[in-house]
Motif scaffolding. Structure first.
Motif, PDB file in Angstrom:
ATOM      1  N   TYR A 145       0.853  -1.188   0.000  1.00  0.00           N
ATOM      2  CA  TYR A 145       0.000   0.000   0.000  1.00  0.00           C
ATOM      3  C   TYR A 145       0.885   1.233   0.000  1.00  0.00           C
ATOM      4  O   TYR A 145       1.628   1.471   0.939  1.00  0.00           O
ATOM      5  N   GLY A 201      -0.897   7.746  -2.455  1.00  0.00           N
ATOM      6  CA  GLY A 201      -1.575   8.036  -3.732  1.00  0.00           C
ATOM      7  C   GLY A 201      -3.080   7.986  -3.624  1.00  0.00           C
ATOM      8  O   GLY A 201      -3.721   8.965  -3.857  1.00  0.00           O
ATOM      9  N   PRO A 202      -3.696   6.869  -3.244  1.00  0.00           N
ATOM     10  CA  PRO A 202      -3.090   5.560  -2.950  1.00  0.00           C
ATOM     11  C   PRO A 202      -2.774   4.792  -4.239  1.00  0.00           C
ATOM     12  O   PRO A 202      -3.478   4.937  -5.232  1.00  0.00           O
ATOM     13  N   ARG A 203      -1.699   4.033  -4.147  1.00  0.00           N
ATOM     14  CA  ARG A 203      -1.381   3.113  -5.242  1.00  0.00           C
ATOM     15  C   ARG A 203      -1.206   1.742  -4.616  1.00  0.00           C
ATOM     16  O   ARG A 203      -0.309   1.527  -3.809  1.00  0.00           O
ATOM     17  N   ILE A 204      -2.070   0.831  -4.998  1.00  0.00           N
ATOM     18  CA  ILE A 204      -2.027  -0.490  -4.386  1.00  0.00           C
ATOM     19  C   ILE A 204      -1.376  -1.464  -5.349  1.00  0.00           C
ATOM     20  O   ILE A 204      -1.736  -1.524  -6.520  1.00  0.00           O
ATOM     21  N   ALA A 263      -7.415   7.837   2.249  1.00  0.00           N
ATOM     22  CA  ALA A 263      -6.241   7.103   1.781  1.00  0.00           C
ATOM     23  C   ALA A 263      -5.026   7.394   2.650  1.00  0.00           C
ATOM     24  O   ALA A 263      -4.244   6.495   2.968  1.00  0.00           O
ATOM     25  N   HIS A 282      -2.242  -0.449   7.970  1.00  0.00           N
ATOM     26  CA  HIS A 282      -2.546  -1.875   8.080  1.00  0.00           C
ATOM     27  C   HIS A 282      -1.867  -2.531   9.277  1.00  0.00           C
ATOM     28  O   HIS A 282      -1.852  -3.752   9.388  1.00  0.00           O
ATOM     29  N   ASN A 293      -8.906   1.250  -7.396  1.00  0.00           N
ATOM     30  CA  ASN A 293      -7.500   1.513  -7.676  1.00  0.00           C
ATOM     31  C   ASN A 293      -7.052   0.828  -8.970  1.00  0.00           C
ATOM     32  O   ASN A 293      -6.248   1.374  -9.732  1.00  0.00           O
TER      33      ASN A 293
END
Lengths: 330, 541
Positions: free
Chosen positions: A111, A114-117, B11, B16, B464
Motif C-alpha cells: 500500500y 496516492g493511494p497506489r495499491i 487514503a 494496516h 484503484n
C-alpha cells in the motif's frame, strides 16, 4: 503470550523426559509406554475426527471456481481450477495436496501513497511450506530404517539422494538442512509480519517449536553426540515387533527426542495439524462445478414456507386486471 | 447518508498495522459509516422471523430474548451437524495468514478483524470454547472465548462487514471459504432477530411483491413500458414485451434493480432490444420479478423461500426453460443452490437457443441459462448485426463480479460479448480480475448509504485497479454483469476515480445492435452523442 507459553511448554517437556530418564530411570516409560500411548491416541484421534467431519453432510455443491467454467464448446474451460468432471477434481486435489497450488497464488499487499495499491510477488510462504512438508516426509521415510529389517531399498535409495552433497562424516542430509531452515522461516515470519503475529495463537507457536526441537535433538544426536545406533535400533525394532526392550547405553537425548515425537503424535488429532487429513474433505476444492448439469442432493432439504402465486394474485388481482395483466381467476 | 472523509484523507490515514492489544482484548467500537441499521419489526413479521422489534445496533440493549445464548449455541450445534464446510473450517485453519491481505475490507480499512482469518476466528473462538475439549479446559490458551453480549455484537459488526465474495477462499491452501462462515454466522444472528434492515426490507418485499424493491405488478409493467417508449424515441422501433404470458417459450428473470434505476435501466433496454431483434418468444413475470436473492444474505432457508418462485412461475406459465439476466449473487444461487433446493425442474426442457439451435448442455440440470452465454452464442453464430463503432465513445474495462467469477466461472463469455460490441477494451491488472477479482465493496446486502464509509473502503482495491487503466489507457467505462455493481460502482468511481462511468454489458450490446427498421442512431441509450455524431446532436438543437 503465545510464544512464551509455547516455549515454556516445550522446555518443560524436554526437562521432564531428561530428568525422568537421568534421575528416575524411567526409560521404560519414555521409550515404550509413551510411544505406544501416543500412537494409540494418534490413530483413534485422527479416525474419530475424520469420522466426525464425514458425519456432517455436504448439503450444497460449493466449489470455489478459480477458472473458466465449462459452458459453450468453443470456449476453453479450465478443467483444473474449475473442474466439471471427477478427473478434473482429482487433478485439482492432487495439485492442491502435492504442490499447494492455492498457496502458490499468494501475493503481498503493498500500500503506497496516492493511494497506489500493488500486489507483489510473494512465494516464500509457499516455498517454505513445501520445503517443510517434503523435508519432513523425507526425514520420516529415512527413519523407517529404524523400524524395518531388512531396510527397504527405497529407504536406502532416498538416503543416497538425500546425501548427494557429501561434506565430511557422518553424511550430511539435505533434508535436515531444509527442515530446520523451513521451520525457522515459518517461525520467524510468524513473529515479524505484524498481521500474522496478531492472528497467532499458542496453538500456532507450540507445534512449530515442538517440531523444531524434535529436529534439533535428532540432529544433535546424529552429528554431535553420535548416539549408539545399534542399541537404538534394538529398541525401535522391539517397539514395532511388540517385544519392547530397553538396551543399555542409550543417552537421555534419545528419550527426549522420542518423547517429543510422542507428544507430537498425541497432540495431532486435537490440533490444527488436522489440516492434513482435512484438506481432502474441503468442499470448496473436492467437488466438480457441475450443479447446473446434475442435481446435487441435500439430505436434509426440508420444505419451507413460500408465498405462492395464488396468494400473490389474491393480493393484487384488481390492480393486475386494471393493468391488463393476465390472471388465473377473474 | 453517513458523513465520510474525502478520498485523499481516507487514503492518507489508512494503516494496516494492527493495534498493540490482542484482538480478544480489543473491544469493538461501532464506527460511523461502518454498520447498517437493524431490521425493522414490520419486515421481520412479514417473513415470520423470530424476535421482531425495532432496534438499533448502537442501542445498549438489543432487546435479545433472555435465552439468546442458548439459542445461538444450539443453532451453532445444529449447523455443525448440517454443514461439513462449517465443521471443517472451524477445525483446520492453521492461521498462515495467506488470506489476510486478500480481503478488500481489510485493504481498505486496515481493521485487523477484517482479515478473513480473524473474521472466522470471531466465530471459531466460541466454537472452541463450547464444542472442543481443549477449549473447554484451557479456554483462552486454546484460543477459546466465552460467548458474551460483546462478542455477539462484534459478530454483528464484522459479519455485516463481509460481502461473501470468496476472494480469500481462492488463496486458502485448504479452501476455507469465509463466505460460508459469514453466511452461517448471519443465520445465527437471525435466530435472535439481528439482521440489518437493508436486507430484511428487500427480502420482505421480494417475498410479498415479487421483487426486492416492492414494485407491484401493475407498476412493474408500467416501468418496463416506460423503457419501451425510451427505445422508440431512440431508434423508432416499438417493442411489445409481454407479462405473465402462459405458453411463452422462455421465462426471463433479471434483478429488479435494472427496472428501477440507471445505469441498470440502460442494460434493461438492451435486453428488450436484443429480444425484439431476434424475435424471442419470451415473457416477463411480475410474480418472479426478481433475479437477485437477498434471502441468500439472511439464511439458507430464506434463500430457498425466495428462489422457489423461479421454478414455480416457470411451471405455472408452462415455459420450456428460463433465461436469467445480468446479476451477481443471483448466479451463485442459480449455479450452486437452486436445483438442490427447489429442483428437480423436470417440468422444463433442456435449454436450446431457438435462434441458433445450440443445445446448452452445461445448463441441462437447472434448465436456466445466463443471458451472456445466450448472447455469446448468438454472436458466435452470426445472428446479430453489430456496429461496435457505436461504442467508440466508450473506452471499456470489465469488472468480474464476485459471484459469477468465484461461484460459477463465467469469465470468457462476457469478454467475448464485449469485444464484439466495443472497439476499445483494456483489462485491469491480472491480480484484480477473473478469479482474483475484487468486490465492489457493497455486495451481500451491504449497498446501503449508512454503510458508505466502509463501502468506499471496501471498493478501494477495485477502484484503484480501474484508476490504473484510466490513467494508462484512458478507460472511461467500467462494464459489469451485476445489478448491485451497477448501483454501487458509480458512487465508488465518483469517490476514487472521477470520470469513469458504469455500464452493463447488454447496455453496450444495445448500443451496438443494428436493428431492422431502425432510424439513424445518433446517441447511445443514455442520450449521449455517438462518436462522430457530436455535431449532428448540435444541429438537432
Amino acid at each position: 503470550m503465545g510464544i512464551n507459553f509455547s516455549l515454556m511448554a516445550v522446555l518443560t517437556l524436554v526437562l521432564v523426559a531428561f530428568a525422568g530418564v537421568k534421575f528416575m530411570g524411567l526409560q521404560m516409560f519414555f521409550g515404550v509406554v509413551a510411544p505406544y500411548a501416543a500412537m494409540a491416541l494418534f490413530f483413534t484421534g485422527v479416525i474419530w475426527r475424520v469420522l466426525k467431519w464425514a458425519e456432517s453432510p455436504v448439503p450444497f455443491r460449493i466449489p470455489t471456481t478459480a477458472g473458466q467454467q465449462k459452458s459453450l464448446p468453443w470456449i476453453k474451460s479450465n478443467g483444473l481450477d474449475n473442474p466439471s468432471t471427477k478427473a478434473g477434481v482429482i487433478g485439482r486435489m492432487a495439485l492442491e495436496i502435492l504442490l499447494f497450488r492455492s498457496l502458490f497464488r499468494n501475493t503481498k499487499l503493498e500500500y503506497r501513497e496516492g493511494p497506489r495499491i500493488a500486489y507483489e510477488w510473494e512465494k516464500w510462504l509457499w516455498l517454505a511450506s513445501l520445503l517443510f512438508h517434503y523435508s519432513f516426509l523425507v526425514v520420516f521415510v529415512r527413519h523407517l530404517r529404524f523400524f524395518t529389517e531388512p531396510i527397504p531399498f527405497f529407504v536406502q535409495g532416498l538416503e543416497t539422494v538425500d546425501s548427494l552433497f557429501q561434506v565430511g562424516l557422518p553424511t550430511l542430509y539435505l533434508s535436515d538442512l531444509a527442515f530446520i531452515a523451513a521451520v525457522t522461516y515459518l517461525f520467524i515470519r510468524r513473529i515479524i509480519i505484524p498481521q500474522v503475529k496478531y492472528i497467532s495463537l499458542p496453538a500456532d507457536y507450540f507445534p512449530l517449536m515442538l517440531i523444531f526441537t524434535i529436529g534439533a535433538t535428532g540432529i544433535i544426536m546424529r552429528y554431535v553426540t553420535k548416539v549408539d545406533v545399534i542399541s537404538i535400533k534394538q529398541l525401535t525394532m522391539g517397539l514395532v515387533t511388540f517385544h519392547p526392550v530397553i538396551p543399555q547405553g542409550i543417552g537421555e537425548l534419545f528419550f527426549v527426542h522420542v518423547f517429543l515425537v510422542s507428544i507430537l503424535f498425541a497432540y495431532f488429532p486435537f490440533s490444527k495439524l488436522m489440516h492434513a487429513p482435512g484438506v481432502f474433505l474441503s468442499p470448496t476444492r473436492n467437488m466438480p462445478n457441475d450443479s447446473r448439469i446434475v442435481r446435487h442432493v441435500n439430505p436434509w432439504n426440508y420444505p419451507v414456507p413460500v408465498h405462492t402465486y395464488a396468494e400473490y394474485e389474491d393480493h393484487f388481482r384488481d390492480k393486475m386486471i386494471e393493468a391488463g395483466l393476465p390472471v388465473e381467476k377473474e | 447518508m453517513a458523513k465520510i472523509p474525502k478520498a485523499s484523507e481516507m487514503a492518507a490515514t489508512l494503516s494496516h498495522i494492527p493495534p498493540q492489544t490482542g484482538w480478544m482484548d480489543t473491544p469493538t467500537e461501532f464506527k460511523q459509516g461502518r454498520w447498517c441499521y437493524g431490521a425493522k419489526a414490520k419486515n421481520m413479521e412479514v417473513l415470520g422471523l423470530p424476535n421482531p422489534r425495532d432496534w438499533s445496533p448502537t442501542d445498549a440493549d438489543w432487546k435479545l430474548p433472555s435465552n439468546w445464548k442458548e439459542i445461538i449455541l444450539e443453532g451453532l450445534r445444529e449447523r455443525i451437524g448440517r454443514f461439513r464446510s462449517l465443521r471443517l473450517f472451524m477445525d483446520i485453519c492453521v492461521r498462515c495468514g495467506a488470506c489476510a491481505d486478500k480481503c478488500h475490507f481489510f485493504i481498505g480499512s486496515g481493521d485487523p478483524k477484517n482479515m478473513p482469518v480473524l473474521r472466522a476466528e470471531l466465530l471459531r473462538s466460541v466454537y472452541r470454547k463450547e464444542f472442543t475439549t481443549a477449549g473447554k479446559i484451557l479456554g483462552k490458551l486454546a484460543g477459546g472465548r466465552e460467548l458474551t453480549e460483546e462478542v455477539f455484537k462484534e459478530w454483528f459488526y464484522y459479519f455485516f462487514q463481509c460481502t461473501e465474495c470468496r476472494r480469500c477462499s481462492v488463496f486458502c491452501p485448504y479452501g476455507i471459504d469465509t463466505a460460508e462462515i459469514t453466511i452461517i454466522a448471519r443465520e445465527l444472528l437471525n435466530l435472535v432477530g439481528c439482521n440489518i434492515d437493508w436486507i430484511a426490507g428487500p427480502v420482505a418485499n421480494c417475498y410479498q411483491n415479487g421483487n426486492h424493491l416492492g414494485i407491484q405488478p401493475h407498476a412493474f409493467k408500467d416501468m418496463i413500458e416506460f423503457f419501451v417508449d425510451e427505445i422508440e424515441a431512440l431508434n423508432g422501433i416499438r417493442i411489445e414485451p409481454t407479462f405473465n404470458r402462459k405458453g411463452a417459450e422462455i421465462l426471463f428473470i433479471t434483478p429488479s434493480g435494472d427496472v428501477f434505476a440507471d445505469p441498470g435501466t440502460y442494460t434493461l433496454m438492451g435486453y428488450l432490444m436484443l429480444f425484439h431483434e431476434i424475435g424471442l418468444d419470451y415473457t416477463w413475470s411480475t410474480y418472479a420479478s426478481e433475479g437477485g436473492n437477498f434471502g441468500f444474505f439472511t439464511s439458507h432457508e430464506m434463500m430457498k423461500r425466495l428462489n422457489a418462485k423461479m421454478y414455480a412461475e416457470a411451471k405455472r406459465l408452462g415455459v420450456k426453460w428460463i433465461l436469467g439476466g445480468e446479476c451477481g449473487h443471483m448466479w451463485r444461487v442459480v449455479n450452486q443452490y437452486m436445483d438442490t433446493m427447489n429442483g428437480p425442474a423436470d417440468f422444463l426442457e433442456e435449454p436450446v437457443s431457438p435462434i441458433t439451435g445450440t443445445k446448452f448442455d452445461s445448463a441441462k440440470g437447472t434448465k436456466m441459462l445466463h443471458l451472456v452465454e445466450f448472447t455469446a452464442d448468438l454472436i458466435r453464430n452470426g445472428k446479430l448485426k453489430l456496429d461496435p463503432s457505436r461504442n467508440d465513445h466508450l473506452n471499456v474495462t470489465f469488472h468480474d463480479s464476485c459471484n459469477p467469477a468465484r461461484g460459477m466461472g463465467l469469465f470468457e463469455e462476457p469478454r467475448y460479448v464485449i469485444q464484439n460490441v466495443c472497439n476499445n477494451f483494456h483489462e485491469m491488472p491480472p491480480n484484480t480480475i477473473r478469479e482474483q477479482t475484487f468486490c465492489c465493496g457493497s455486495g451481500s446486502g451491504l449497498n446501503t448509504d449508512e454503510f458508505l464509509d466502509m463501502r468506499m473502503r471496501g471498493g478501494l482495491p477495485r477502484a484503484n485497479a480501474v484508476k490504473h487503466v484510466h490513467d494508462m489507457f484512458g478507460v472511461n467505462t467500467l462494464s459489469t454483469i451485476c445489478a448491485i455493481d451497477r448501483a454501487v460502482l458509480p458512487p465508488l468511481m465518483d469517490y476514487w476515480v472521477p470520470g469513469v462511468g458504469v455500464a452493463g454489458v447488454h447496455e453496450m450490446v444495445g448500443n451496438a445492435l443494428v436493428m431492422e427498421g431502425e432510424t439513424e442512431r445518433t446517441t447511445d441509450m443514455r442520450g449521449e452523442p455517438l462518436a462522430g455524431m457530436e455535431d449532428s446532436e448540435d444541429e438537432d438543437i
